[in-house]
Design a protein around this motif. Structure first.
Motif, PDB file in Angstrom:
ATOM      1  N   LYS A  26      13.241  -9.300  -0.263  1.00  0.00           N
ATOM      2  CA  LYS A  26      11.828  -9.178   0.114  1.00  0.00           C
ATOM      3  C   LYS A  26      11.128  -8.199  -0.849  1.00  0.00           C
ATOM      4  CE  LYS A  26       9.099  -7.675   4.052  1.00  0.00           C
ATOM      5  NZ  LYS A  26       9.126  -7.054   5.351  1.00  0.00           N
ATOM      6  N   GLY A  27      10.041  -8.661  -1.438  1.00  0.00           N
ATOM      7  CA  GLY A  27       9.303  -7.776  -2.348  1.00  0.00           C
ATOM      8  C   GLY A  27       9.808  -7.790  -3.780  1.00  0.00           C
ATOM      9  N   PHE A  28      10.854  -8.604  -4.025  1.00  0.00           N
ATOM     10  CA  PHE A  28      11.399  -8.732  -5.388  1.00  0.00           C
ATOM     11  C   PHE A  28      11.217 -10.198  -5.805  1.00  0.00           C
ATOM     12  CE2 PHE A  28      13.275  -4.966  -3.849  1.00  0.00           C
ATOM     13  CZ  PHE A  28      13.700  -4.204  -4.924  1.00  0.00           C
ATOM     14  N   SER A  29      10.464 -10.430  -6.869  1.00  0.00           N
ATOM     15  CA  SER A  29      10.154 -11.829  -7.212  1.00  0.00           C
ATOM     16  C   SER A  29      10.862 -12.285  -8.476  1.00  0.00           C
ATOM     17  CB  SER A  29       8.660 -11.990  -7.463  1.00  0.00           C
ATOM     18  OG  SER A  29       7.964 -11.623  -6.328  1.00  0.00           O
ATOM     19  N   VAL A  65       4.532   7.997  -3.079  1.00  0.00           N
ATOM     20  CA  VAL A  65       5.419   7.346  -4.053  1.00  0.00           C
ATOM     21  C   VAL A  65       6.816   7.967  -4.018  1.00  0.00           C
ATOM     22  CG1 VAL A  65       5.793   7.035  -6.540  1.00  0.00           C
ATOM     23  CG2 VAL A  65       3.550   6.607  -5.555  1.00  0.00           C
ATOM     24  N   VAL A  66       6.880   9.288  -3.947  1.00  0.00           N
ATOM     25  CA  VAL A  66       8.182   9.953  -3.933  1.00  0.00           C
ATOM     26  C   VAL A  66       8.679  10.186  -2.507  1.00  0.00           C
ATOM     27  CG1 VAL A  66       9.307  12.175  -4.426  1.00  0.00           C
ATOM     28  CG2 VAL A  66       8.025  11.003  -6.199  1.00  0.00           C
ATOM     29  N   GLY A  67       7.790  10.658  -1.659  1.00  0.00           N
ATOM     30  CA  GLY A  67       8.206  11.030  -0.300  1.00  0.00           C
ATOM     31  C   GLY A  67       8.621   9.848   0.553  1.00  0.00           C
ATOM     32  N   LYS A  68       7.967   8.698   0.366  1.00  0.00           N
ATOM     33  CA  LYS A  68       8.226   7.573   1.272  1.00  0.00           C
ATOM     34  C   LYS A  68       8.804   6.351   0.584  1.00  0.00           C
ATOM     35  CE  LYS A  68       4.218   7.996   4.378  1.00  0.00           C
ATOM     36  NZ  LYS A  68       3.015   7.186   4.607  1.00  0.00           N
ATOM     37  N   GLU A  69       8.440   6.153  -0.687  1.00  0.00           N
ATOM     38  CA  GLU A  69       8.663   4.822  -1.259  1.00  0.00           C
ATOM     39  C   GLU A  69       9.775   4.736  -2.296  1.00  0.00           C
ATOM     40  OE1 GLU A  69       4.761   4.216  -2.813  1.00  0.00           O
ATOM     41  OE2 GLU A  69       3.860   4.119  -0.826  1.00  0.00           O
ATOM     42  N   MET A  70      10.385   5.865  -2.616  1.00  0.00           N
ATOM     43  CA  MET A  70      11.337   5.838  -3.738  1.00  0.00           C
ATOM     44  C   MET A  70      12.700   5.300  -3.304  1.00  0.00           C
ATOM     45  SD  MET A  70      11.573   8.653  -6.649  1.00  0.00           S
ATOM     46  CE  MET A  70      12.231   9.989  -5.710  1.00  0.00           C
ATOM     47  N   TYR A  71      13.257   4.433  -4.125  1.00  0.00           N
ATOM     48  CA  TYR A  71      14.625   3.936  -3.898  1.00  0.00           C
ATOM     49  C   TYR A  71      15.593   4.951  -4.483  1.00  0.00           C
ATOM     50  CZ  TYR A  71      13.244  -0.882  -2.747  1.00  0.00           C
ATOM     51  OH  TYR A  71      12.746  -2.004  -2.154  1.00  0.00           O
ATOM     52  N   VAL A  97       6.296  -1.253 -21.328  1.00  0.00           N
ATOM     53  CA  VAL A  97       6.145  -2.369 -20.388  1.00  0.00           C
ATOM     54  C   VAL A  97       7.468  -2.445 -19.654  1.00  0.00           C
ATOM     55  CG1 VAL A  97       5.780  -4.854 -20.140  1.00  0.00           C
ATOM     56  CG2 VAL A  97       4.696  -3.644 -22.032  1.00  0.00           C
ATOM     57  N   GLY A  98       7.450  -2.394 -18.336  1.00  0.00           N
ATOM     58  CA  GLY A  98       8.740  -2.467 -17.650  1.00  0.00           C
ATOM     59  C   GLY A  98       8.598  -2.452 -16.148  1.00  0.00           C
ATOM     60  N   GLN A  99       9.740  -2.644 -15.486  1.00  0.00           N
ATOM     61  CA  GLN A  99       9.728  -2.691 -14.022  1.00  0.00           C
ATOM     62  C   GLN A  99       9.632  -1.296 -13.412  1.00  0.00           C
ATOM     63  OE1 GLN A  99      11.925  -4.374 -15.893  1.00  0.00           O
ATOM     64  NE2 GLN A  99      12.648  -6.238 -14.885  1.00  0.00           N
ATOM     65  N   ALA A 100       8.978  -1.236 -12.257  1.00  0.00           N
ATOM     66  CA  ALA A 100       8.998  -0.019 -11.438  1.00  0.00           C
ATOM     67  C   ALA A 100       9.290  -0.471 -10.010  1.00  0.00           C
ATOM     68  CB  ALA A 100       7.658   0.695 -11.525  1.00  0.00           C
ATOM     69  N   PHE A 101       9.751   0.469  -9.190  1.00  0.00           N
ATOM     70  CA  PHE A 101      10.218   0.100  -7.840  1.00  0.00           C
ATOM     71  C   PHE A 101       9.617   1.041  -6.802  1.00  0.00           C
ATOM     72  CE2 PHE A 101      13.182  -0.896 -11.118  1.00  0.00           C
ATOM     73  CZ  PHE A 101      13.604  -2.186 -10.830  1.00  0.00           C
ATOM     74  N   ARG A 102       9.041   0.461  -5.769  1.00  0.00           N
ATOM     75  CA  ARG A 102       8.528   1.284  -4.657  1.00  0.00           C
ATOM     76  C   ARG A 102       8.792   0.529  -3.361  1.00  0.00           C
ATOM     77  NH1 ARG A 102       2.651   3.333  -7.145  1.00  0.00           N
ATOM     78  NH2 ARG A 102       3.561   4.135  -9.073  1.00  0.00           N
ATOM     79  N   TYR A 103       9.325   1.249  -2.381  1.00  0.00           N
ATOM     80  CA  TYR A 103       9.608   0.600  -1.095  1.00  0.00           C
ATOM     81  C   TYR A 103       8.317   0.561  -0.299  1.00  0.00           C
ATOM     82  CZ  TYR A 103      12.170  -0.983   2.926  1.00  0.00           C
ATOM     83  OH  TYR A 103      12.629  -1.751   3.965  1.00  0.00           O
ATOM     84  N   GLU A 104       7.521  -0.495  -0.552  1.00  0.00           N
ATOM     85  CA  GLU A 104       6.235  -0.636   0.139  1.00  0.00           C
ATOM     86  C   GLU A 104       6.248  -1.918   0.948  1.00  0.00           C
ATOM     87  OE1 GLU A 104       2.607   0.953  -1.813  1.00  0.00           O
ATOM     88  OE2 GLU A 104       3.558   0.183  -3.602  1.00  0.00           O
ATOM     89  N   GLN A 105       5.298  -2.091   1.832  1.00  0.00           N
ATOM     90  CA  GLN A 105       5.178  -3.334   2.599  1.00  0.00           C
ATOM     91  C   GLN A 105       4.589  -4.394   1.675  1.00  0.00           C
ATOM     92  OE1 GLN A 105       7.142  -3.009   5.047  1.00  0.00           O
ATOM     93  NE2 GLN A 105       6.540  -5.086   5.508  1.00  0.00           N
TER      94      GLN A 105
END
Ligand code: AMP
Length: 419
Positions: free
Chosen positions: A7-10, A60-66, A109-117
């Protein structure tokens, strides 16, 4: 189907790839015009790099970082990068770039990751393209990166956007402003959403970012950071506006624009669009004069931005910007009989080595099916080889646009298809 992408990864495939490649071509071209060279950093970094730079109190850091522990002894906490400025700053310090050159212009140019809805324009893995201009303190440097971003949007056909700019001052100015803001927000805390009430203590500037309708009136009447700027910051901000105006870059000053990350100083900006609904930020950035020293490097002024590529593709599509242009095949080879089947790989190898695209049937299908395939692939030419052609070292060359066909020797293939 047992396995699906998370989910959230395309996955990106099919016609979308052509759009992505077109976007990447435009990015590379504009970076060359502005003199930026590419940097590629790893996807995984020590967690501390982000807690120290982006800030623990940020979402970004407190809630969403993997984050995860690696297998070392003792284990180390690692993070999938949630953004690319901190890794770039880390590389700048690690390779002592400041000792080699006064000004560094990098892009990535590159991927970034955040645990968001996940929702439209928001995913857990996304792609970002950004620039970092290190070593220059003046408003001219901010103007350059903003103008670059502005030109990129226009180049890919996005015109429906607003550039918002603001100044967050230096650390002292912002601290004073924060105090005034906390005092003001505390007075109206009961009128605010629960999230904003919580943020008064943790990250008051972020209250200004709230999209909750309960917060809008309190925010509208809140103190303005622009009233807390020193003469130095004020001059920087007015120089920036003057430079942007004379470069033909239109903008609006938005004294409520704070951006989510902790490291910004003075200039912040965002390119926003109305076409993507709530995920309206196409990209943004700002000046971060303290980041390099906070991460242990020699104090170095710096400025930069990051765009979200998924959002650029969505917005460009809506405005018919980037177009899907299928790559035309030069030659499709058609074999009649087993001997010809064997000869075809060698002929197509020669064609490909000469820089033309070539394709052929891998399933030993009938001649009719092969001809059908050559039309389906919209090849410019079909090259047909049967027993007769094998004996005489020739081929039949059919121009699929005009349907003309002729017999030519194998040596003549390259000259004929280059016309
Ligand atoms: P930020 O570092 O938060 O300013 O993000 C830079 C840009 O990346 C934003 O303006 C968006 O265009 C894009 N972006 C940020 N988070 C996401 C996400 N979760 N999904 C897609 N794009 C994102």
């Amino acid at each position: 189907m047992k396995y699906k992408s998370l989910k959230g990864f395309s996955d990106i495939l099919g016609e979308d790839i052509a759009l992505w490649q077109a976007l990447e071509r435009e990015i590379n071209a504009i970076m060359r015009l502005y003199g930026y060279s590419e940097i590629r950093t790893p996807i995984v970094e020590p967690t501390e790099l982000f807690t120290r730079s982006v800030g623990e109190a940020t979402d970004v850091v407190g809630k969403e970082m993997y984050t995860f522990w690696d297998k070392g002894t003792p284990p180390e906490s690692l993070a999938l990068r949630p953004e690319l400025t901190a890794p770039t700053a880390r590389a700048y310090i690690q390779y002592e770039i400041a000792k080699q050159q006064q000004i560094t212009k990098w892009y990535y140019v590159g991927q970034a990751f955040r645990y968001e809805q996940p929702q439209k324009g928001r995913s857990r893995q996304f792609h970002t393209c950004g620039v970092e201009l290190l070593g220059a303190a003046g408003a001219k440097a901010d103007t350059e990166v903003i103008t670059l971003g502005y030109d990129l949007l226009k180049k890919i056909g996005i015109n429906n956007f607003t550039l918002r700019i603001n100044s967050l001052g230096n650390y002292e100015e912002r601290t004073k402003y924060k105090q005034a803001l906390v005092e003001y927000l505390s007075k109206y805390a009961n009128d605010l959403s629960a999230e904003s009430q919580r943020r008064i203590a943790t990250n008051p500037l972020r209250v200004l970012d709230s999209k909750d309708s309960r917060d809008s009136e309190v925010i509208a009447n809140s103190p303005s950071i622009l009233d807390f700027l020193s003469t130095d910051s004020e001059t920087h901000f007015s120089d920036l506006q003057e430079c942007l105006q004379s470069s033909g870059v239109s903008f609006v000053v938005d004294n409520k624009l704070v951006r989510g990350l902790d490291y910004y100083t003075k200039t912040v900006f965002e390119f926003q669009t109305k076409s993507l609904g709530s995920q309206d930020a196409l990209g943004g950035g700002g000046r971060y004069d303290n980041l390099i020293s906070e991460l242990g490097g020699t104090p170095t002024p710096a400025t930069g931005f990051g765009f979200g590529l998924e959002r650029l593709i969505l917005a460009a599509r809506l405005e018919q910007g980037l177009q899907f242009v299928p790559n035309k095949l030069d030659v499709y080879l058609v074999a009649m009989g087993e001997e010809a089947q064997k000869k075809i790989p060698a002929i197509s190898h020669k064609i490909r080595l000469a820089g033309f695209s070539a394709d052929y049937d891998l399933l030993n299908r009938s001649v009719k099916a092969q001809m059908k395939e050559s039309n389906k692939k919209e090849a410019r030419f079909a090259i047909i080889i049967g027993e007769q052609e094998l004996k005489t070292n020739s081929v039949v060359l059919k121009n699929l646009e005009t349907s003309e066909q002729k017999n030519i020797s194998q040596e003549e293939i390259l000259t004929e298809i280059s016309c």
